[in-house]
Motif scaffolding. Structure first.
Motif, PDB file in Angstrom:
ATOM      1  N   PRO A 153     -59.101 -11.683  68.078  1.00 34.68           N
ATOM      2  CA  PRO A 153     -59.240 -13.073  67.621  1.00 34.68           C
ATOM      3  C   PRO A 153     -58.227 -13.955  68.329  1.00 34.68           C
ATOM      4  O   PRO A 153     -57.018 -13.715  68.254  1.00 34.68           O
ATOM      5  CB  PRO A 153     -58.941 -12.976  66.117  1.00 34.68           C
ATOM      6  N   GLY A 165     -51.210  -6.128  75.678  1.00 38.73           N
ATOM      7  CA  GLY A 165     -50.938  -5.693  77.046  1.00 38.73           C
ATOM      8  C   GLY A 165     -51.987  -4.812  77.684  1.00 38.73           C
ATOM      9  O   GLY A 165     -51.733  -4.258  78.758  1.00 38.73           O
ATOM     10  N   LYS A 199     -54.276  -7.088  60.435  1.00 36.44           N
ATOM     11  CA  LYS A 199     -53.796  -7.251  61.822  1.00 36.44           C
ATOM     12  C   LYS A 199     -52.333  -7.692  61.854  1.00 36.44           C
ATOM     13  O   LYS A 199     -51.936  -8.558  61.073  1.00 36.44           O
ATOM     14  CB  LYS A 199     -54.654  -8.299  62.533  1.00 36.44           C
ATOM     15  N   ARG A 236     -54.523  -4.080  80.074  1.00 40.06           N
ATOM     16  CA  ARG A 236     -55.014  -4.721  81.301  1.00 40.06           C
ATOM     17  C   ARG A 236     -55.721  -3.740  82.240  1.00 40.06           C
ATOM     18  O   ARG A 236     -56.314  -4.153  83.224  1.00 40.06           O
ATOM     19  CB  ARG A 236     -53.841  -5.366  82.088  1.00 40.06           C
ATOM     20  N   SER A 295     -61.589 -16.183  65.791  1.00 34.18           N
ATOM     21  CA  SER A 295     -60.329 -16.709  65.242  1.00 34.18           C
ATOM     22  C   SER A 295     -60.563 -17.764  64.169  1.00 34.18           C
ATOM     23  O   SER A 295     -61.524 -18.535  64.230  1.00 34.18           O
ATOM     24  CB  SER A 295     -59.526 -17.338  66.384  1.00 34.18           C
ATOM     25  N   GLY A 353     -56.758  -9.708  74.464  1.00 32.75           N
ATOM     26  CA  GLY A 353     -56.567 -11.098  74.052  1.00 32.75           C
ATOM     27  C   GLY A 353     -56.596 -12.009  75.265  1.00 32.75           C
ATOM     28  O   GLY A 353     -57.660 -12.537  75.641  1.00 32.75           O
ATOM     29  N   ARG A 354     -55.465 -12.155  75.939  1.00 34.94           N
ATOM     30  CA  ARG A 354     -55.378 -13.103  77.063  1.00 34.94           C
ATOM     31  C   ARG A 354     -56.467 -12.924  78.122  1.00 34.94           C
ATOM     32  O   ARG A 354     -56.981 -13.926  78.644  1.00 34.94           O
ATOM     33  CB  ARG A 354     -53.990 -13.018  77.707  1.00 34.94           C
ATOM     34  N   ASP A 384     -53.749  -3.680  69.798  1.00 29.57           N
ATOM     35  CA  ASP A 384     -53.837  -4.650  70.896  1.00 29.57           C
ATOM     36  C   ASP A 384     -52.456  -4.880  71.468  1.00 29.57           C
ATOM     37  O   ASP A 384     -51.449  -4.424  70.926  1.00 29.57           O
ATOM     38  CB  ASP A 384     -54.527  -5.957  70.474  1.00 29.57           C
ATOM     39  N   THR A 388     -54.900 -11.639  59.494  1.00 32.53           N
ATOM     40  CA  THR A 388     -53.708 -11.626  60.344  1.00 32.53           C
ATOM     41  C   THR A 388     -52.474 -11.849  59.481  1.00 32.53           C
ATOM     42  O   THR A 388     -52.344 -12.868  58.798  1.00 32.53           O
ATOM     43  CB  THR A 388     -53.841 -12.692  61.449  1.00 32.53           C
TER      44      THR A 388
HETATM   45  C1  LIG Z   1     -54.147 -18.059  73.348  1.00 37.16           C
HETATM   46  C2  LIG Z   1     -54.072 -17.056  72.229  1.00 37.16           C
HETATM   47  C3  LIG Z   1     -54.485 -17.414  70.964  1.00 37.16           C
HETATM   48  C4  LIG Z   1     -54.407 -16.485  69.910  1.00 37.16           C
HETATM   49  N1  LIG Z   1     -54.862 -16.851  68.683  1.00 37.16           N
HETATM   50  C5  LIG Z   1     -54.859 -15.941  67.694  1.00 37.16           C
HETATM   51  C6  LIG Z   1     -55.428 -16.257  66.427  1.00 37.16           C
HETATM   52  O1  LIG Z   1     -55.942 -17.345  66.220  1.00 37.16           O
HETATM   53  N2  LIG Z   1     -55.380 -15.297  65.467  1.00 37.16           N
HETATM   54  C7  LIG Z   1     -54.836 -14.057  65.670  1.00 37.16           C
HETATM   55  O2  LIG Z   1     -54.835 -13.218  64.769  1.00 37.16           O
HETATM   56  N3  LIG Z   1     -54.322 -13.726  66.879  1.00 37.16           N
HETATM   57  C8  LIG Z   1     -54.322 -14.624  67.873  1.00 37.16           C
HETATM   58  N4  LIG Z   1     -53.840 -14.263  69.097  1.00 37.16           N
HETATM   59  C9  LIG Z   1     -53.321 -12.893  69.321  1.00 37.16           C
HETATM   60  C10 LIG Z   1     -54.426 -11.952  69.777  1.00 37.16           C
HETATM   61  O3  LIG Z   1     -55.346 -11.714  68.734  1.00 37.16           O
HETATM   62  C11 LIG Z   1     -53.876 -10.582  70.212  1.00 37.16           C
HETATM   63  O4  LIG Z   1     -53.082 -10.044  69.185  1.00 37.16           O
HETATM   64  C12 LIG Z   1     -53.057 -10.623  71.500  1.00 37.16           C
HETATM   65  O5  LIG Z   1     -53.512 -11.624  72.380  1.00 37.16           O
HETATM   66  C13 LIG Z   1     -53.148  -9.253  72.184  1.00 37.16           C
HETATM   67  O6  LIG Z   1     -52.338  -9.175  73.291  1.00 37.16           O
HETATM   68  P1  LIG Z   1     -52.849  -9.431  74.805  1.00 37.16           P
HETATM   69  O7  LIG Z   1     -53.038 -10.912  74.941  1.00 37.16           O
HETATM   70  O8  LIG Z   1     -51.711  -8.918  75.619  1.00 37.16           O
HETATM   71  O9  LIG Z   1     -54.124  -8.666  75.017  1.00 37.16           O
HETATM   72  C14 LIG Z   1     -53.897 -15.180  70.161  1.00 37.16           C
HETATM   73  C15 LIG Z   1     -53.521 -14.822  71.451  1.00 37.16           C
HETATM   74  C16 LIG Z   1     -53.606 -15.734  72.483  1.00 37.16           C
HETATM   75  C17 LIG Z   1     -53.202 -15.300  73.861  1.00 37.16           C
END
Ligand SMILES: Cc1cc2nc3c(=O)[nH]c(=O)nc-3n(C[C@H](O)[C@H](O)[C@H](O)COP(=O)(O)O)c2cc1C
Length: 355
Positions: free
Chosen positions: A81, A282, A225, A284, A110, A303-304, A280, A159
């Motif tokens: 999300p 990192g 989460k 890649r 999200s 995520g990213r 979740d 979350t």
């Molecule tokens: C731009 C962005 C927005 C995010 N928004 C939310 C969110 O609205 N709710 C949530 O539970 N996690 C949010 N996350 C966290 C992601 O769900 C996830 O835990 C995280 O991005 C995983 O790591 P990664 O980016 O290295 O894959 C967000 C992450 C990013 C990068």
């Protein structure tokens, strides 16, 4: 355009996305809390496990499919999300969901989605989870739970690591302002929020009773989460959670934590097989996915990288991101002699001695 869009891995996707996105948007997505130690550690920690190749085990037919909370996915990578997909592409969550459905995986939507929950559900025939927080307003929570159920969502992701706003220095320097998602009431109880208190609408006063209440109010499986310790995994089980996502929010909330892959074994042990443990942070490379599965994760999330896929080529970009991971998982599984997800066990990895 200064670079041709032919990314062959997720790092190439990020490099192209960085060129295309406004700096403040790129920084918001890529950045993390304070010194971004946890962002970096989430990545680097995968290097501290090595793979143990195996040969002559008939890997002619690989099957990457598995189930998560009973839903079959065609690869063990789900989409985390993340708020505001439209910051990377005008089609936003619609594009991401179509990509997830095309690739046979689940999109967790999200709370800060820039598309309505219902509109999204109609965009493809795939699987959606709804992410929310322990909000102050139980009426709004109930309404969201009903909306999710009626729109056919499969699970609710709560979350838990966002009860207090983080310090993200890139955003401070860029004077970055983000708007809330479209699913919140326009003039409802959520606005205005008390200045300087909890971010994201998450209630700073929330306790485990609130998770129990969400479980009792939801007619769907609950996924907790943002869990980083065995103690909290046990409390999630006590509260009735059906699954846990080991996550430090991609290093975006509390800096200086261990990497998620480093705490995975502790979480798996504490879960005692009662809940599915997801992860979740990192991810890649396909090898990262296989290492997480070997250490006990049921599946992982990205995520990213979803934003990098969107920024490069919308729906097709996200499909390509997922397919690159699929190809890399296949190579890793084949070379470790594991034709199925179920055959990926702890003997696939070994702690690598420091060089
Ligand atoms: C731009 C962005 C927005 C995010 N928004 C939310 C969110 O609205 N709710 C949530 O539970 N996690 C949010 N996350 C966290 C992601 O769900 C996830 O835990 C995280 O991005 C995983 O790591 P990664 O980016 O290295 O894959 C967000 C992450 C990013 C990068």
């Amino acid at each position: 355009m200064s670079r041709s869009p032919s990314p062959i891995n997720l790092f190439d996707f990020e490099a192209i996305a960085k060129e295309r996105l406004p700096k403040a948007e790129y920084d918001y997505i890529a950045g993390g809390a304070t010194d971004e130690i946890s962002v970096e550690r989430n990545r680097r920690a995968y290097e501290s496990w090595a793979l143990r190749p195996r040969v002559l085990r008939d890997v002619s037919a690989l099957d990457l499919s598995t189930t998560v909370l009973g839903t079959r996915v065609s690869l063990p990578v789900l989409i985390a999300p993340c708020g505001g997909h439209k910051r990377a592409h005008p089609d936003g969550e619609l594009a991401t969901y179509r990509a997830a459905a095309a690739c046979g995986t689940i999109l967790a939507v999200s709370a800060n989605s820039t598309t309505s929950f219902e509109e999204l559900a109609k965009a493809a025939r795939g699987h959606l989870w709804l992410q929310l927080y322990p909000f102050r307003e139980r009426e709004m929570t109930k309404e969201w739970l009903t909306r999710a159920k009626e729109a056919g969502y499969d699970a609710v992701c709560v979350t838990l690591d966002s009860q207090w706003p983080p310090k993200r220095e890139r955003n401070i320097r860029n004077n970055y302002r983000r708007s809330r998602g479209v699913n919140y009431p326009k003039d409802g109880a959520q606005t205005p929020r008390p200045a300087g208190r909890a971010g994201e609408g998450s209630d700073p006063a929330a306790t485990w009773k609130d998770l129990e209440w969400i479980k009792s109010a939801a007619d769907l499986p609950i996924v907790a989460k943002g869990i980083m310790t065995g103690e909290d995994v046990e409390l999630c089980a006590d509260a009735g959670a059906d699954a846990v996502i080991v996550s430090n929010h991609g290093g975006r909330h509390l800096d200086n934590t261990l990497a998620t892959i480093e705490v995975l074994s502790e979480a798996v042990a504490a879960g005692k097989g009662k809940m599915e443990i997801l992860l979740d942070g990192g991810i890649r490379r396909g090898a990262d996915v296989v290492k997480a599965l070997a250490l006990g994760a049921r599946a992982v999330f990205i995520g990213r990288p979803l934003f990098w896929g969107l920024a490069v080529d919308g729906e097709q970009g996200v499909i390509r991101v997922l397919n690159i991971l699929r190809e890399e998982i296949e190579i890793t599984m084949a070379k470790c002699g594991r034709p199925t997800v179920a055959s990926i066990d702890s003997t696939v990895v070994v702690k690598a001695p420091r060089l």
